[in-house]
Design a protein around this motif. Structure first.
Motif, short mmCIF file in Angstrom:
data_model
loop_
_atom_site.label_atom_id
_atom_site.label_comp_id
_atom_site.label_asym_id
_atom_site.label_seq_id
_atom_site.Cartn_x
_atom_site.Cartn_y
_atom_site.Cartn_z
N GLY A 81 0.91 -0.92 0.05
CA GLY A 81 0.06 -0.02 0.35
C GLY A 81 0.70 1.28 0.07
N ALA A 82 1.96 1.11 0.67
CA ALA A 82 3.00 2.43 0.53
C ALA A 82 3.58 2.00 -0.55
CB ALA A 82 3.75 2.16 1.96
N ILE A 83 3.87 0.94 -1.36
CA ILE A 83 4.81 1.52 -2.49
C ILE A 83 4.24 2.57 -3.48
CG2 ILE A 83 5.07 0.68 -4.33
CD1 ILE A 83 6.43 -1.71 -2.53
N VAL A 84 2.42 1.61 -3.37
CA VAL A 84 1.47 2.31 -4.54
C VAL A 84 1.47 4.36 -4.26
CG1 VAL A 84 -0.38 1.75 -5.51
CG2 VAL A 84 0.50 0.19 -4.80
N ALA A 85 0.80 4.18 -2.61
CA ALA A 85 1.13 5.39 -2.31
C ALA A 85 1.42 6.36 -2.67
CB ALA A 85 0.19 6.13 -0.96
N THR A 86 2.80 5.60 -2.54
CA THR A 86 3.99 7.27 -2.64
C THR A 86 4.46 7.13 -4.19
OG1 THR A 86 5.37 6.08 -1.05
CG2 THR A 86 6.48 7.27 -1.97
N ARG A 123 -10.64 -21.27 1.50
CA ARG A 123 -11.10 -20.19 1.80
C ARG A 123 -11.53 -20.17 3.07
NH1 ARG A 123 -12.57 -15.20 -1.00
NH2 ARG A 123 -10.55 -15.76 -1.86
N ASP A 124 -10.95 -20.30 4.01
CA ASP A 124 -11.15 -19.69 5.39
C ASP A 124 -12.26 -18.97 6.15
OD1 ASP A 124 -9.35 -18.82 5.61
OD2 ASP A 124 -8.66 -20.06 7.41
N GLY A 125 -13.32 -18.59 5.19
CA GLY A 125 -13.27 -17.50 6.20
C GLY A 125 -13.95 -15.92 5.60
N SER A 126 -15.07 -15.45 5.67
CA SER A 126 -14.72 -14.11 4.73
C SER A 126 -13.88 -13.33 6.01
CB SER A 126 -15.85 -13.64 5.25
OG SER A 126 -16.72 -13.50 6.67
N GLU A 127 -13.02 -12.80 6.50
CA GLU A 127 -11.55 -12.15 6.72
C GLU A 127 -10.78 -11.48 6.60
OE1 GLU A 127 -10.00 -14.13 10.53
OE2 GLU A 127 -8.95 -12.32 10.91
N THR A 128 -11.19 -10.32 6.26
CA THR A 128 -10.03 -10.02 5.61
C THR A 128 -8.61 -8.79 5.97
OG1 THR A 128 -11.42 -7.79 4.97
CG2 THR A 128 -11.01 -9.95 3.18
N ARG A 129 -7.41 -9.07 5.73
CA ARG A 129 -7.34 -8.07 6.77
C ARG A 129 -6.74 -7.37 5.64
NH1 ARG A 129 -0.18 -10.05 7.42
NH2 ARG A 129 0.50 -7.66 7.72
N ASN A 130 -6.96 -5.84 6.38
CA ASN A 130 -7.40 -4.57 5.98
C ASN A 130 -6.01 -3.57 6.20
OD1 ASN A 130 -9.55 -5.52 4.82
ND2 ASN A 130 -10.61 -4.51 5.30
N VAL A 131 -5.66 -2.40 5.32
CA VAL A 131 -4.27 -1.86 4.90
C VAL A 131 -4.83 -0.26 4.56
CG1 VAL A 131 -2.05 -0.84 4.22
CG2 VAL A 131 -2.36 -2.80 5.60
N GLU A 132 -4.65 0.83 4.84
CA GLU A 132 -5.32 1.79 3.92
C GLU A 132 -4.27 2.73 4.70
OE1 GLU A 132 -9.64 1.80 6.46
OE2 GLU A 132 -8.39 3.36 6.98
N ALA A 133 -3.17 2.92 3.32
CA ALA A 133 -1.94 3.91 3.31
C ALA A 133 -2.58 4.90 2.96
CB ALA A 133 -0.61 2.75 2.46
N THR A 134 -1.74 6.16 3.29
CA THR A 134 -1.58 7.49 2.53
C THR A 134 -0.36 8.43 2.79
OG1 THR A 134 -4.53 7.57 4.07
CG2 THR A 134 -3.69 9.74 3.22
N ALA A 135 0.00 8.78 1.83
CA ALA A 135 1.05 9.67 1.23
C ALA A 135 0.45 11.00 1.28
CB ALA A 135 2.21 8.65 -0.02
N ILE A 136 1.17 11.46 1.78
CA ILE A 136 1.05 13.01 1.76
C ILE A 136 2.31 13.96 1.13
CG2 ILE A 136 -0.31 15.19 2.79
CD1 ILE A 136 -2.23 13.61 4.78
N GLU A 137 2.33 14.56 0.61
CA GLU A 137 3.39 15.26 -0.21
C GLU A 137 3.87 15.77 1.19
OE1 GLU A 137 3.66 16.76 -4.40
OE2 GLU A 137 3.49 18.12 -3.29
N GLY A 138 4.98 15.84 1.35
CA GLY A 138 6.06 16.59 2.53
C GLY A 138 5.51 15.26 4.11
N LYS A 139 5.02 15.57 4.43
CA LYS A 139 4.27 15.46 5.61
C LYS A 139 4.15 13.76 5.64
CE LYS A 139 1.38 18.63 6.51
NZ LYS A 139 -0.44 19.16 6.28
#
Ligand SMILES: O=c1[nH]c(=O)c2[nH]c(=O)[nH]c2[nH]1
Length: 295
Positions: A81-86, A123-139
């Motif tokens: 996620g961080a690679i794509v956002a960056t 597929r052992d269940g509907s559970e997912t592992r989620n990530v939200e990666a936010t890249a902000i210029e300069g931050k």
């Protein structure tokens, strides 16, 4: 006069699958994920003046996710996620913020005759592992990791009583009830200065997910719950103590109700209180208990 006060756009539900083939062992490992990309920046004129010159097409975003998945590791999802956002804020001068959400679906290796199969999964269940990666210029890069869709139930060891009563209240005090919820548990990492810092933290991400999952499940099972609120808080406290690199933990827990069924009208059948065996699971309405805990 009308003006744009907030705008972002992107591609949602980008489905990606990647396989790793270990030539030595013949074992293959698979990752399937659903990705969402949302961009912010100097894009107002695309809304107000039909100026498409500032629009990185959402189709381009989809292509980019595929190519990034080919050229980079897709695990842990925090790093991907961080690679794509960056990539998006580095590549386009007028894009200043990129949020990338990655939802990893479960493909668990099959065992055949007690042995791990080299290339078959279920597929052992509907559970997912989620990530939200936010890249902000300069931050830098902010990352929230999460467990979502983990459905749990305990058939006793939960109570709810002594709550606020007034002329609108009908719920009786309950000292022994069923407790069921679908866990959404997230933890937010201290902000990373850039992709290098995210790479250094790679060994921590899987461990934090395992720890949060274990604390959630063990606490749910073993604690005698006085309320969803208090159980949730106890989980947060333990996760905060176990993972020093995170600044907050949040839970969102629906309270999935199971109602007793009074059968006394039928030949005096006893099915309430200590005699309750057959219940009616409710799909709605449900309680919804949320909390964020910081240091
Ligand atoms: O754990 C609970 N918390 C509540 O806030 C609540 N409200 C309710 O009706 N049942 C429950 N259970």
């Amino acid at each position: 006069m009308a003006q744009v006060s907030a705008a972002r756009y992107g591609k949602d539900n980008i489905r990606v699958y990647k396989v790793h083939k270990d030539e030595q062992t013949g074992f293959q490992t698979v990752v399937e994920m659903t990705v969402c990309v949302l961009l912010k920046g100097d894009i107002e004129t695309s809304y107000t003046k039909a100026d498409n010159t500032v629009v990185v097409a959402t189709d381009t975003m989809k292509n980019t996710v595929y190519i990034m998945a080919k050229q980079n590791p897709v695990t842990p999802p925090e790093l991907f996620g961080a690679i794509v956002a960056t990539h998006f804020i580095d590549t386009y001068k007028h894009i200043h913020e990129a949020e990338v959400k990655v939802k990893v679906h479960r493909w668990t290796r099959l065992n055949v005759d007690g042995k791990p199969h080299p290339h078959s999964f279920y597929r052992d269940g509907s559970e997912t592992r989620n990530v939200e990666a936010t890249a902000i210029e300069g931050k830098g890069i902010s990352i929230r990791s999460a467990i979502a869709g983990l459905l749990v139930l305990k058939s006793t060891g939960s109570a709810f009583h002594t709550f606020y009563r007034d002329e609108y209240t009908t719920l009786p005090d309950v000292y022994d009830r069923i407790l069921s919820t679908e866990v959404d548990c997230g933890w937010t990492w201290n902000t990373f200065s850039g992709i290098g810092e995210v790479e250094s933290a790679v060994p921590k991400f899987d461990g934090a997910w395992e720890t949060a999952r274990k604390i959630t499940l063990d606490t749910f099972a073993t604690e005698v719950s006085p309320s969803v609120q208090n159980t949730l808080y106890k989980m947060c406290e333990q996760i905060m103590a176990a993972v020093p690199e995170i600044g907050s933990v949040d839970y969102s827990l629906p309270n999935k109700h199971y109602f007793e069924i009074d059968m006394s009208w039928h030949k005096g059948l006893k099915n309430t209180g200590k005699d309750a065996e057959v219940y009616a699971p409710q799909s709605d309405p449900n309680g919804l208990i949320q909390c964020t805990v910081t240091r």
